[in-house]
Design an enzyme around this catalytic site. Structure first.
Site, PDB file in Angstrom:
ATOM      1  N   LYS A  95     -49.859   3.517  77.923  1.00  0.00           N
ATOM      2  CA  LYS A  95     -48.619   2.775  78.674  1.00  0.00           C
ATOM      3  C   LYS A  95     -47.446   3.885  78.921  1.00  0.00           C
ATOM      4  O   LYS A  95     -46.994   3.788  80.108  1.00  0.00           O
ATOM      5  CB  LYS A  95     -48.027   1.749  77.515  1.00  0.00           C
ATOM      6  CG  LYS A  95     -46.815   0.958  77.994  1.00  0.00           C
ATOM      7  CD  LYS A  95     -47.651  -0.227  78.689  1.00  0.00           C
ATOM      8  CE  LYS A  95     -46.664  -1.056  79.338  1.00  0.00           C
ATOM      9  NZ  LYS A  95     -47.243  -2.333  79.905  1.00  0.00           N
ATOM     10  N   ASP A 111     -48.010  -2.591  84.314  1.00  0.00           N
ATOM     11  CA  ASP A 111     -49.309  -2.278  84.570  1.00  0.00           C
ATOM     12  C   ASP A 111     -49.812  -2.727  85.727  1.00  0.00           C
ATOM     13  O   ASP A 111     -50.223  -1.778  86.692  1.00  0.00           O
ATOM     14  CB  ASP A 111     -50.209  -2.578  83.394  1.00  0.00           C
ATOM     15  CG  ASP A 111     -49.652  -2.309  82.132  1.00  0.00           C
ATOM     16  OD1 ASP A 111     -48.909  -1.444  81.968  1.00  0.00           O
ATOM     17  OD2 ASP A 111     -50.104  -3.086  81.039  1.00  0.00           O
ATOM     18  N   CYS A 137     -61.676  14.200  58.325  1.00  0.00           N
ATOM     19  CA  CYS A 137     -62.147  13.199  57.186  1.00  0.00           C
ATOM     20  C   CYS A 137     -63.468  12.839  57.251  1.00  0.00           C
ATOM     21  O   CYS A 137     -64.238  13.843  56.896  1.00  0.00           O
ATOM     22  CB  CYS A 137     -61.266  12.095  57.159  1.00  0.00           C
ATOM     23  SG  CYS A 137     -59.595  12.408  56.677  1.00  0.00           S
ATOM     24  N   TYR A 138     -64.001  11.575  57.629  1.00  0.00           N
ATOM     25  CA  TYR A 138     -65.243  11.262  57.487  1.00  0.00           C
ATOM     26  C   TYR A 138     -66.219  12.293  58.432  1.00  0.00           C
ATOM     27  O   TYR A 138     -67.244  12.521  58.152  1.00  0.00           O
ATOM     28  CB  TYR A 138     -65.353   9.990  58.307  1.00  0.00           C
ATOM     29  CG  TYR A 138     -66.836   9.361  58.390  1.00  0.00           C
ATOM     30  CD1 TYR A 138     -67.668   8.733  57.176  1.00  0.00           C
ATOM     31  CD2 TYR A 138     -67.597   9.183  59.729  1.00  0.00           C
ATOM     32  CE1 TYR A 138     -68.925   8.223  57.469  1.00  0.00           C
ATOM     33  CE2 TYR A 138     -68.933   8.884  59.872  1.00  0.00           C
ATOM     34  CZ  TYR A 138     -69.348   8.362  58.754  1.00  0.00           C
ATOM     35  OH  TYR A 138     -70.814   7.851  58.790  1.00  0.00           O
ATOM     36  N   GLY A 159     -62.805   7.800  59.370  1.00  0.00           N
ATOM     37  CA  GLY A 159     -63.600   6.300  59.396  1.00  0.00           C
ATOM     38  C   GLY A 159     -63.732   5.642  57.881  1.00  0.00           C
ATOM     39  O   GLY A 159     -63.451   6.571  57.100  1.00  0.00           O
ATOM     40  N   HIS A 218     -55.598  13.934  57.866  1.00  0.00           N
ATOM     41  CA  HIS A 218     -55.285  13.453  59.166  1.00  0.00           C
ATOM     42  C   HIS A 218     -54.370  14.536  59.773  1.00  0.00           C
ATOM     43  O   HIS A 218     -53.067  14.098  59.552  1.00  0.00           O
ATOM     44  CB  HIS A 218     -55.088  11.939  59.139  1.00  0.00           C
ATOM     45  CG  HIS A 218     -56.187  11.052  58.960  1.00  0.00           C
ATOM     46  ND1 HIS A 218     -56.973  10.703  59.790  1.00  0.00           N
ATOM     47  CD2 HIS A 218     -56.630  10.391  57.653  1.00  0.00           C
ATOM     48  CE1 HIS A 218     -57.819  10.132  59.476  1.00  0.00           C
ATOM     49  NE2 HIS A 218     -57.606   9.974  57.968  1.00  0.00           N
ATOM     50  N   GLU A 276     -53.261  14.498  62.767  1.00  0.00           N
ATOM     51  CA  GLU A 276     -52.705  13.559  63.936  1.00  0.00           C
ATOM     52  C   GLU A 276     -51.600  12.752  63.465  1.00  0.00           C
ATOM     53  O   GLU A 276     -50.603  12.075  64.323  1.00  0.00           O
ATOM     54  CB  GLU A 276     -53.850  12.748  64.609  1.00  0.00           C
ATOM     55  CG  GLU A 276     -54.281  11.544  63.921  1.00  0.00           C
ATOM     56  CD  GLU A 276     -55.577  11.862  62.763  1.00  0.00           C
ATOM     57  OE1 GLU A 276     -56.124  10.971  62.453  1.00  0.00           O
ATOM     58  OE2 GLU A 276     -55.411  13.025  62.751  1.00  0.00           O
TER      59      GLU A 276
END
Length: 538
Positions: free
Chosen positions: A393, A243, A93-94, A62, A184, A186
């Protein structure tokens, strides 16, 4: 958010979001491992965390400093709860800094800020630790983004990796099941990030991979059958997009012809869209659909309107009026009021609707106005069915495949609810802007298909610009319109990069447009990513 039943699996990985731009990526990466994952606001109540019964909790990154007044934090009682339940906690991280600060360590503003690609070195590889599958001394390139750093760890914690500058890069307390990464994992820039996440979830936490789209389908059908009474009727507005079509097909599979769909031609559709879409619904998907031509109603109300949000509101309000009339028609036909409304809300719509942690606002799930039918008349009192609201999606497309929806339809690019109104800045009814835009868009999209690059692109479309430029066509000076072409690549629409076309392709398309479409003498290419721009122009 009311999670669907499948959220409450014993293998749920719950992410507490503290405002990182990468939080949704963590969810996606974990789901790609066939593990169910959900994101909720990092300041959510302990009860809402307990209700989800997670096996693992990840505290996201964050933009805040843990020292700032009102810095977002997990709820009181969180530490006691996770320890009493044996839940593994990973801070990123945060999130790492929160763990350090709240468990008695010290976090300070770093002397050297670390942003972007950095190298880290693994210092410990104990079994049951973050790097149990890695050699000591192993170096990895990771993506850092922090100004604060942990300078004193809480009791029982140890540093298991450091950055090339010597700062703490990874910590763990295996006994208490707390772990932290100061980078990070990810993002793709962290080359070994997925390997570290996979090892943490499967080997350290003991989670099993068992989340499949087939299970989601089965679960959703069960949920819908349990929710919708045997005499209840359901209505659904179909946009012609992936969708709403997948949502309608799923509900139709669960309750059959007690589902009543409506497709509205608002005069803002693409070239031959109405004919193509109705053919698909009736002949290939066998959905019960009523088509309403409301071109006059929409365009008469949009005449002279130039402000983007006003255009959206007019379109939204008119949709609601037509939807209300349709609901009354259904009531006359079946002898009772419809009880439920199907919406194709997706997970990014839910995530994007959450206010940032630390903003002082509560965790709301108001869906963006142009995505769905909002603000229905009070006397309709429809309850919502949102079978896709926990899916991204690409997962919706996977579900569509299982429901036998053709792949060429599932790969269609997204199309905005307000249609071409958001692709004509200014008054959409001025001159013949809609006709020009339809023709330009059709040439552009057909050229993309012919070049066999349609599936490489997330979304492509043309924009009609409300400006005229000087040109030379057929030995004469012209004063005609300019159009812009936009094509982006993306995973889920939350971030996007512009697509790099071959110059020869662009040259051919530009010539085709200027030679075939009366009133256009200039073609521009939009080369902006999201951020800073949105995908659509309005």
């Amino acid at each position: 958010m009311e999670p669907q039943t499948q959220a409450k699996k014993s293998n749920l990985v719950l992410i507490l979001d503290y405002g990182s731009q990468y939080t949704h990526l963590i969810t996606r990466r974990i789901r790609s491992l066939s593990i169910f994952s959900l994101t909720i606001n990092g300041t959510s109540s302990l009860d809402s965390i307990k209700e989800l019964d997670p096996r693992v909790i990840i505290l996201s990154g964050g933009p805040h400093s843990v020292h700032a007044d009102g810095a977002p934090c997990f709820p009181p009682g969180f530490i006691e709860y996770v320890e009493s339940r044996g839940i593994h906690v990973l801070g990123i991280c945060y999130g790492l800094q929160l763990i350090v600060q709240k468990l008695g360590g010290v976090v300070k503003i770093g002397e050297k800020h670390e942003y972007g690609r950095m190298e880290i070195e693994v210092g410990k590889n104990v079994v049951g630790g973050l790097f149990g599958n890695t050699e000591i001394g192993d170096k990895q390139v990771v993506w850092m983004s922090h100004g604060d750093e942990a300078v004193k760890l809480p009791e029982g914690f140890e540093v298991v990796a450091r950055s090339s500058q010597g700062a703490v890069a990874a910590i763990e307390n295996r006994e208490r099941r707390f772990y932290g990464l100061q980078y990070h994992p990810e993002v793709t820039h962290s080359t070994e990030g997925m390997r570290t996440l996979r090892h943490f979830l499967f080997d350290v936490c003991g989670i099993t991979a068992g989340w499949k789209m087939e299970d989601v389908l089965e679960e959703e059908i069960k949920v819908i059958k349990g929710m919708v009474g045997p005499e209840d009727h359901v209505i659904c507005a179909l946009s012609g997009g992936v969708d709403s079509t997948v949502a309608a097909k799923l509900v139709h599979k669960a309750i059959g012809d007690r589902l009543h769909c409506v497709f509205v031609d608002n005069g803002l559709l693409r070239y031959k869209e109405r004919e193509r879409v109705m053919d698909l619904f009736e002949k290939r998907l066998h959905l019960p659909v009523t088509c309403v031509d409301a071109t006059e109603e929409f365009l008469s109300k949009l005449k002279g309107v130039t402000e983007p949000e006003m255009k959206r509101k007019i379109i939204g309000k008119e949709f609601i009026n037509i939807f209300d009339l349709f609901a009354h028609d259904v009531e006359k036909k079946v002898g009772k009021k419809p009880t439920y409304l199907v919406q194709g809300t997706l997970y990014p719509d839910v995530i994007e609707s959450c206010p940032p942690p630390g903003s002082g606002r509560t965790h709301s799930h108001t869906i963006k106005s142009h995505h769905n039918v909002g603000g229905l008349p009070k006397d309709m009192k429809l309850k919502l069915i949102e079978p896709l609201k926990l899916l991204f999606k690409d997962e919706v497309r996977e579900l569509g495949k299982i429901l036998d929806i053709s792949e060429d339809f599932l790969k269609r690019h997204p199309f905005p609810g307000p249609g071409l109104a958001v692709r004509i800045p200014g008054d959409v009814t001025a001159g013949n802007s809609l006709d020009i835009l339809r023709q330009v868009d059709e040439i552009f999209i057909q050229s993309i298909r012919d070049a066999k690059i349609y599936d490489e692109i997330w979304q492509a479309f043309a924009v009609f610009l409300p400006v005229k430029t000087v040109g030379v066509q057929g030995d004469q000076r012209t004063h005609s319109h300019a159009v812009a072409l936009r094509a982006v690549t993306s995973q889920d629409g939350m971030t996007a990069d512009w697509y790099y076309f071959d110059f020869k392709f662009l040259d051919d398309v530009s010539r085709k447009i200027c030679n075939s479409v009366r009133g256009v003498n200039r073609v521009l290419l939009d080369i902006t990513s999201k951020p800073p721009s949105t995908i659509e122009w309005e």
